[in-house]
Design a protein around this motif. Structure first.
Motif, mmCIF file in Angstrom:
data_model
loop_
_atom_site.group_PDB
_atom_site.id
_atom_site.type_symbol
_atom_site.label_atom_id
_atom_site.label_comp_id
_atom_site.label_asym_id
_atom_site.label_seq_id
_atom_site.Cartn_x
_atom_site.Cartn_y
_atom_site.Cartn_z
ATOM 1 N N MET A 177 -42.434 25.980 18.275
ATOM 2 C CA MET A 177 -41.454 26.395 19.506
ATOM 3 C C MET A 177 -41.867 28.081 19.379
ATOM 4 O O MET A 177 -41.896 28.714 20.888
ATOM 5 C CB MET A 177 -40.280 26.418 18.534
ATOM 6 N N ASP A 178 -42.460 27.640 18.565
ATOM 7 C CA ASP A 178 -43.718 29.445 18.678
ATOM 8 C C ASP A 178 -44.365 29.744 20.335
ATOM 9 O O ASP A 178 -44.658 30.408 21.178
ATOM 10 C CB ASP A 178 -44.716 30.024 17.676
ATOM 11 N N HIS A 179 -45.465 29.061 20.086
ATOM 12 C CA HIS A 179 -46.311 28.805 21.265
ATOM 13 C C HIS A 179 -45.374 28.299 23.088
ATOM 14 O O HIS A 179 -45.622 29.833 23.791
ATOM 15 C CB HIS A 179 -46.718 27.264 20.891
ATOM 16 N N PHE A 180 -44.284 28.099 23.008
ATOM 17 C CA PHE A 180 -43.488 27.345 23.573
ATOM 18 C C PHE A 180 -43.074 28.388 24.171
ATOM 19 O O PHE A 180 -43.036 29.449 25.068
ATOM 20 C CB PHE A 180 -42.237 27.171 24.054
ATOM 21 N N PHE A 181 -43.108 29.741 23.460
ATOM 22 C CA PHE A 181 -42.061 30.999 23.557
ATOM 23 C C PHE A 181 -42.817 31.803 24.224
ATOM 24 O O PHE A 181 -42.618 33.039 24.692
ATOM 25 C CB PHE A 181 -41.134 31.726 22.672
ATOM 26 N N ALA A 193 -37.321 37.109 17.661
ATOM 27 C CA ALA A 193 -36.001 37.066 17.699
ATOM 28 C C ALA A 193 -36.147 35.876 18.124
ATOM 29 O O ALA A 193 -35.050 34.974 17.506
ATOM 30 C CB ALA A 193 -35.513 37.955 19.401
ATOM 31 N N PHE A 194 -36.395 35.215 19.296
ATOM 32 C CA PHE A 194 -36.366 33.640 20.195
ATOM 33 C C PHE A 194 -36.636 32.932 18.576
ATOM 34 O O PHE A 194 -36.490 31.726 18.782
ATOM 35 C CB PHE A 194 -37.183 33.584 21.620
ATOM 36 N N ASN A 195 -37.412 32.604 18.090
ATOM 37 C CA ASN A 195 -38.094 32.079 17.197
ATOM 38 C C ASN A 195 -37.898 31.702 15.870
ATOM 39 O O ASN A 195 -37.645 30.802 15.608
ATOM 40 C CB ASN A 195 -39.941 32.722 16.542
ATOM 41 N N ARG A 196 -36.690 33.135 16.182
ATOM 42 C CA ARG A 196 -35.231 32.923 15.145
ATOM 43 C C ARG A 196 -34.403 31.373 15.307
ATOM 44 O O ARG A 196 -33.578 30.352 14.205
ATOM 45 C CB ARG A 196 -34.777 33.810 14.928
ATOM 46 N N TYR A 197 -34.683 30.671 16.810
ATOM 47 C CA TYR A 197 -34.192 29.973 16.770
ATOM 48 C C TYR A 197 -33.697 28.415 16.021
ATOM 49 O O TYR A 197 -33.360 27.210 15.710
ATOM 50 C CB TYR A 197 -33.722 29.166 18.529
ATOM 51 N N ALA A 198 -35.196 28.152 15.414
ATOM 52 C CA ALA A 198 -35.592 27.069 14.792
ATOM 53 C C ALA A 198 -35.308 27.397 12.869
ATOM 54 O O ALA A 198 -34.755 26.179 12.741
ATOM 55 C CB ALA A 198 -37.066 27.554 14.397
ATOM 56 N N THR A 199 -34.613 28.321 12.895
ATOM 57 C CA THR A 199 -33.472 28.398 12.054
ATOM 58 C C THR A 199 -32.276 27.731 11.724
ATOM 59 O O THR A 199 -31.618 26.997 10.474
ATOM 60 C CB THR A 199 -32.886 29.494 10.761
ATOM 61 N N PRO A 205 -40.769 28.439 13.018
ATOM 62 C CA PRO A 205 -40.535 27.891 14.829
ATOM 63 C C PRO A 205 -42.135 27.450 14.529
ATOM 64 O O PRO A 205 -42.756 27.418 16.036
ATOM 65 C CB PRO A 205 -41.047 29.518 14.904
ATOM 66 N N TYR A 206 -42.787 28.324 14.082
ATOM 67 C CA TYR A 206 -44.372 27.392 13.776
ATOM 68 C C TYR A 206 -44.740 26.191 13.623
ATOM 69 O O TYR A 206 -45.874 25.660 13.684
ATOM 70 C CB TYR A 206 -45.295 28.269 12.391
ATOM 71 N N GLU A 219 -27.108 29.349 23.708
ATOM 72 C CA GLU A 219 -26.929 30.745 23.801
ATOM 73 C C GLU A 219 -26.823 31.309 24.767
ATOM 74 O O GLU A 219 -25.921 32.689 25.389
ATOM 75 C CB GLU A 219 -27.132 30.825 22.534
ATOM 76 N N LEU A 220 -27.690 31.112 25.617
ATOM 77 C CA LEU A 220 -28.096 32.230 26.994
ATOM 78 C C LEU A 220 -27.542 32.135 28.011
ATOM 79 O O LEU A 220 -27.621 32.445 29.079
ATOM 80 C CB LEU A 220 -30.002 32.626 26.792
ATOM 81 N N VAL A 221 -27.565 30.661 27.678
ATOM 82 C CA VAL A 221 -26.733 30.034 29.044
ATOM 83 C C VAL A 221 -25.660 29.973 29.610
ATOM 84 O O VAL A 221 -24.234 30.516 29.308
ATOM 85 C CB VAL A 221 -27.459 28.690 29.815
#
Length: 500
Positions: A177-181, A193-199, A205-206, A219-221
């Motif tokens: 996820m971290d690499h993607f963001f 902030a985006f990495n928090r979605y892993a929780t 996220p790593y 959340e964003l759409v």
């Protein structure tokens, strides 16, 4: 229309657990003409979606962030009802304010223009890429919605289907996820902030796969919602619906054992000594804990205790519910105060299984949107990520010391609660384990840190027991209230549709 027809034998189902998955499966089966009994060890329906009342302050213990209202509506449709007659979903357009140690802050919103307006100065790379980012997370979500959410995994062969394999390779399973963001955003605070979605799936996220970046789509759409009167109203509405449909409930009742003969559960033994029989049993509980506890190991050779122990539990939580005098202007409905070193925080949680001394702090202040929840001030649900309990079941922290650290951290970040706390209650991973039957206190069952575990959670139908099925966050399609609800409906449909 849901009552027993004279002269017709009804199939019987016992649902162990009245969480959202159990309630959804009970309503689905009842709508198909089944005789359903639900057993729940607690006094409330909804599992972790538990109401907490402290004086005049009301709290939702469970999911504070609600997405995918269309999933909840499907349950009402099984009952021939309209969700709007029971629940009022309020969309929170600017739903989460993210605060950082250097004073930077920005909010998440389902308004793309509002997001881009913030990113233009804060993160020029993110500003330029935001439309592409939304398109990609939409693609990830649509693939999951088509190929993963509705699928029932009954055997290992289901994972090998060509259509699923094709979809699997399209959802970035090998990227973190971290690499993607970081493909789309350049500002470290924005990435954090985006990495928090892993929780949201109890993971790091790593380590967890970029597939779960689709959470950002929700959340964003689609948007973030709150149910007026508290999110626990969802469970209460399902509870009422189920009873209207003839479902029987045994609350404050614990299942002691599921007795097996010839690969079928023949008796559901309750802790009070009573026995029930059923054609089908749905286990709506953390299967990592409940399955080994309720069924003898000799009756589940393909899910031994050793196999259970091979799974990595998700993170847990350290929670403070605090009734505060007066309003706190800095806080929105959802606020997050990020740590200065996010990577170290997750190393603490997963590598050393320890509590961070510089934790990220999430606060839900639902009285921001619904003042009736705290007529005398603010109802702060304060959550810090915590490691699961040790394998020996030990809590790695002094609750009072850690509570003080959290309050002191908030004080430094401009949230002074000194002298304003009128009501308070702590919840540790031990409480989560004991109250909700969660394996080692994990909030989301199995973590997604291992690529294999992320996609191959235990299926809904165990290979060893023919009339047992699983619903809930520790099975497919995963954690979170919409997914748990989906699992209950999927299981109910599958059971009712079987040829006998």
């Amino acid at each position: 229309m849901f009552f027993k027809e004279e002269g017709k034998t009804m199939k019987k189902a016992v649902v162990a657990g009245a969480g959202l998955g159990g309630l959804a499966s009970a309503i689905t089966l009842a709508s198909k003409g089944w005789d359903v009994t639900v057993i729940e060890k607690n006094s409330h329906p909804g599992g972790k979606l538990m109401p907490v009342a402290l004086g005049s302050y009301q709290f939702d213990f469970g999911p504070n962030t609600i997405t995918m209202p269309q999933v909840f509506e499907r349950v009402f449709q099984y009952a021939g009802k309209r969700m709007s007659d029971y629940l009022e979903f309020i969309k929170l357009d600017q739903h989460t304010v993210n605060f950082f140690p250097d004073g930077t802050h920005f909010y998440f919103s389902s308004d793309a223009d509002a997001m881009k307006k913030q990113l233009k100065n804060l993160d020029p790379k993110g500003y330029e890429n935001y439309d592409r980012f939304l398109a990609e997370i939409t693609r990830l979500y649509k693939l999951s919605e088509t190929h993963f959410f509705p699928r029932m995994f009954k055997s290992v062969l289901d994972y090998a289907s060509p259509s699923l394999s094709y979809a699997f390779m399209k959802v970035r399973p090998l990227e973190t996820m971290d690499h993607f963001f970081r493909r789309y955003f350049g500002n470290e605070h924005v990435v954090q902030a985006f990495n928090r979605y892993a929780t949201y799936i109890g993971s790091s996220p790593y380590q967890s796969p970029a597939t779960f970046a689709m959470i950002a789509y929700l959340e964003l759409v689609q948007g973030v919602f709150y149910v007026k009167g508290g999110n626990t109203r969802i469970a209460e509405a399902y509870f009422s619906l189920a009873k209207e449909m003839g479902v029987q409930f045994l609350m404050n009742t614990k299942v002691q054992e599921l007795q097996v003969s010839n690969k079928r559960i023949n008796t559901v033994l309750l802790a009070n000594g009573h026995e029930l029989t059923a054609d089908e049993v749905v286990l709506n509980a953390d299967l990592l804990k409940a399955y080994p506890e309720l069924i003898a190991e000799t009756d589940r050779p393909k899910f031994t205790d050793k196999k259970r122990n091979s799974y990595s539990p998700s993170i847990s939580a350290f929670v403070i519910t605090a009734g505060i005098e007066g309003k706190i202007e800095k806080l929105a409905h959802h606020s997050v105060f990020f740590s200065s070193d996010y990577r170290k925080e997750f190393e603490d949680l997963f590598s050393s299984q320890s509590y961070s001394e510089d934790p990220t702090i999430y606060i839900s202040n639902s009285s921001f949107s619904d003042p009736a929840q705290a007529p005398d001030g603010s109802n702060l649900f304060i959550l810090v990520n915590a490691p699961p309990l040790t394998e020996e079941g030990r809590l790695q922290i002094s609750p009072q010391r850690y509570k003080t650290l959290i309050y002191e951290t908030l004080e430094k970040r401009g949230i002074s609660l000194t002298g304003r706390i009128k009501e308070e209650r702590l919840f540790t991973p031990l409480d989560i384990q004991d109250t909700f039957g969660a394996y080692r206190g994990a909030l989301y069952g199995i973590s997604a840190n291992k690529k294999w575990d992320a996609f191959m959670r235990p299926g809904n139908f165990p290979a060893d027991i023919q009339n047992l099925s699983f619903a809930g966050g520790s099975t497919h399609p995963g954690g979170g209230s919409p997914m748990v609800t989906m699992s209950g409906m999927n299981v109910g449909e599958e059971i009712a549709g079987r040829k006998r």
